[in-house]
Design a protein around this motif. Structure first.
Motif, PDB file in Angstrom:
ATOM      1  N   ASP A 170      -1.623  -0.598  -6.242  1.00 17.90           N
ATOM      2  CA  ASP A 170      -2.766  -1.514  -6.255  1.00 17.90           C
ATOM      3  C   ASP A 170      -3.622  -1.319  -5.009  1.00 17.90           C
ATOM      4  O   ASP A 170      -4.857  -1.263  -5.069  1.00 17.90           O
ATOM      5  N   LEU A 173      -5.533   2.082  -4.966  1.00 19.47           N
ATOM      6  CA  LEU A 173      -6.765   2.096  -5.757  1.00 19.47           C
ATOM      7  C   LEU A 173      -7.879   1.304  -5.097  1.00 19.47           C
ATOM      8  O   LEU A 173      -9.065   1.582  -5.300  1.00 19.47           O
ATOM      9  N   VAL A 177     -11.379   5.599  -5.791  1.00 21.35           N
ATOM     10  CA  VAL A 177     -10.867   6.720  -6.561  1.00 21.35           C
ATOM     11  C   VAL A 177     -12.039   7.527  -7.101  1.00 21.35           C
ATOM     12  O   VAL A 177     -13.174   7.061  -7.120  1.00 21.35           O
ATOM     13  N   THR A 189      -5.219   9.666  -6.089  1.00 18.08           N
ATOM     14  CA  THR A 189      -5.373   9.060  -4.778  1.00 18.08           C
ATOM     15  C   THR A 189      -4.008   8.616  -4.262  1.00 18.08           C
ATOM     16  O   THR A 189      -3.005   8.663  -4.986  1.00 18.08           O
ATOM     17  N   PRO A 202      -6.024   5.692 -11.870  1.00 19.35           N
ATOM     18  CA  PRO A 202      -6.325   4.501 -12.665  1.00 19.35           C
ATOM     19  C   PRO A 202      -6.184   4.792 -14.150  1.00 19.35           C
ATOM     20  O   PRO A 202      -6.290   5.929 -14.595  1.00 19.35           O
ATOM     21  N   TRP A 245      -2.809   1.298 -13.710  1.00 22.76           N
ATOM     22  CA  TRP A 245      -2.600   2.570 -13.007  1.00 22.76           C
ATOM     23  C   TRP A 245      -1.301   3.249 -13.422  1.00 22.76           C
ATOM     24  O   TRP A 245      -0.417   2.644 -14.017  1.00 22.76           O
TER      25      TRP A 245
END
Length: 307
Positions: A170, A173, A177, A189, A202, A245
Motif C-alpha cells: 500500500d 503504491l 507507479v 515499484t 497495481p 495490488w
C-alpha cells in the motif's frame, strides 16, 4: 474467469467457522497485536502456539509412511464450497485469524510451482468476498522450500485485514507507479524505505485474465532475475494480492533465529509464537527480520540501509 461465488458466501464462511470451532474441527488460537508504525509492520502474538505438542520421532526400522495430505480429502467440517471444477474452498484448520480460508486444487499440484492463469483467476474471484465488515481480503501464496509453506499441495490462502492497516505494498503504491499500460507490465515499484527485494504492481478495478497474467509474469520475471543475481539455486518466493495490488518477494531462507516468516510477514504482518519471539523481533527490528529471510534490494546507485 470463474462463475462468481454465491452472494451468501460471506454468511456461509462465518457460520461454518463458528460451527467448526464448536465441533472441534477447527482450532482457533487467541492472539494480540502490536504495531511498529516506524517500519510499517504489525506483529501478531500467539504464545499458545509454542505449547503445541511436537510428534515424537519413531526410532525403529519401520518403513516411513507417506506424509498425510489434508487437502486431498478435506474434512467435511472445514469444507466451504467448490470453485469451478479444479478448486475447493476450505477453512484453515489451525487459525489465529477468524475466517482464514484456503483455495486448494482438488487434485495434487505442487506448492513449488508458480501460479497459473487459472490460479490467478481463482484468486481474484475469492478476493471479491467481503467476509468481515471493515476489512479487505489479503491473498497469499508461499512458493518453494524457503517461502514458509507448510503443505506441499498447492493452496492459496486468504485472511481479512482491517482497512486501516496499511501494508508495505500500500505504501509502495502511494509513492507513485508507471501510468502507461505497457510500462506497468515492465516496471514494478517498491517501497523506498524497505531494504529487501520486493516488487509491486497495481491491479485494475475490473481486471481481465490478461491483466492478471501480465502483472504476475512481470513480477515473477523480476523475482527470478533477483534470485539468479544472488546465486540462489532454489526458486522460493512469496506472493500476495489484494483487489488493489500484486506483490512478490524472493526468499533465501524460511526463518530467522527460529521465527518463521511467510508471505504475510513480507508484506508487514509478522507472527510471534511466543513472548520470546516477540522480544526478538522487537529487538532486532521487523525489517531486519524480513531482510534476513529475503534478499538485499539493489537498485542502481541507490544507497542502502545498513542491514
Amino acid at each position: 474467469m470463474f462463475p462468481p461465488l454465491p452472494k451468501t458466501f460471506p454468511d456461509l464462511i462465518r457460520s461454518k467457522f463458528n460451527s467448526a470451532v464448536d465441533s472441534g474441527s477447527l482450532t482457533f488460537t487467541e492472539s494480540t497485536e502490536e504495531d511498529v508504525p516506524a517500519e510499517d509492520f504489525r506483529i501478531r502474538v500467539a504464545p499458545s502456539l509454542a505449547q503445541k505438542p511436537v510428534p515424537k520421532k519413531v526410532e525403529d526400522d519401520a518403513t516411513p509412511k507417506p506424509k498425510f495430505n489434508p487437502f486431498l480429502y478435506p474434512e467435511p467440517g472445514l469444507f466451504l464450497c467448490d470453485l469451478g471444477d479444479r478448486y475447493s474452498l476450505i477453512l484453515n484448520k489451525f487459525s489465529i485469524v477468524p475466517y482464514h480460508f484456503l483455495c486448494i486444487t482438488k487434485e495434487f499440484e505442487p506448492q513449488n510451482a508458480p501460479l497459473s492463469e487459472e490460479d490467478l483467476n481463482a484468486t481474484w474471484e475469492c478476493l471479491q468476498a467481503n467476509v468481515k465488515s471493515g476489512s479487505r481480503l489479503l491473498a497469499f501464496y508461499n512458493c518453494g522450500e524457503f517461502s514458509g509453506a507448510s503443505q506441499a499441495h498447492k493452496h492459496i490462502q486468504f485472511i481479512p485485514v482491517p482497512h486501516e492497516v496499511k501494508l508495505i505494498p500500500d505504501v509502495a503504491l502511494a509513492y507513485g507507479v508507471p501510468v502507461s499500460k505497457d510500462a506497468i507490465g515492465q516496471f514494478p515499484t517498491s517501497h523506498p524505505d524497505v531494504p529487501f527485494a520486493h516488487f509491486v504492481l497495481p491491479v485494475p478495478k475490473s481486471p481481465t485474465t490478461e491483466d492478471l497474467v501480465m502483472r504476475f509474469s512481470s513480477l515473477l520475471a523480476r523475482t527470478l532475475t533477483t534470485l539468479r543475481e544472488h546465486d540462489q539455486r532454489s526458486i522460493s518466493f512469496n506472493f500476495a494480492m489484494t483487489k488493489d495490488w500484486m506483490f512478490v518477494a524472493p526468499r533465501c531462507q524460511e526463518m530467522y533465529e527460529g521465527v518463521s516468516v511467510n508471505a504475510t510477514g513480507m508484506v508487514g504482518l509478522l507472527l510471534a509464537k511466543s513472548e520470546e519471539q516477540l522480544d526478538l523481533i522487537k529487538k532486532t527490528g521487523p525489517l531486519k527480520v524480513a531482510v534476513k529471510v529475503g534478499l538485499p534490494r539493489i537498485t542502481g546507485d541507490e544507497q542502502q540501509h545498513d542491514y
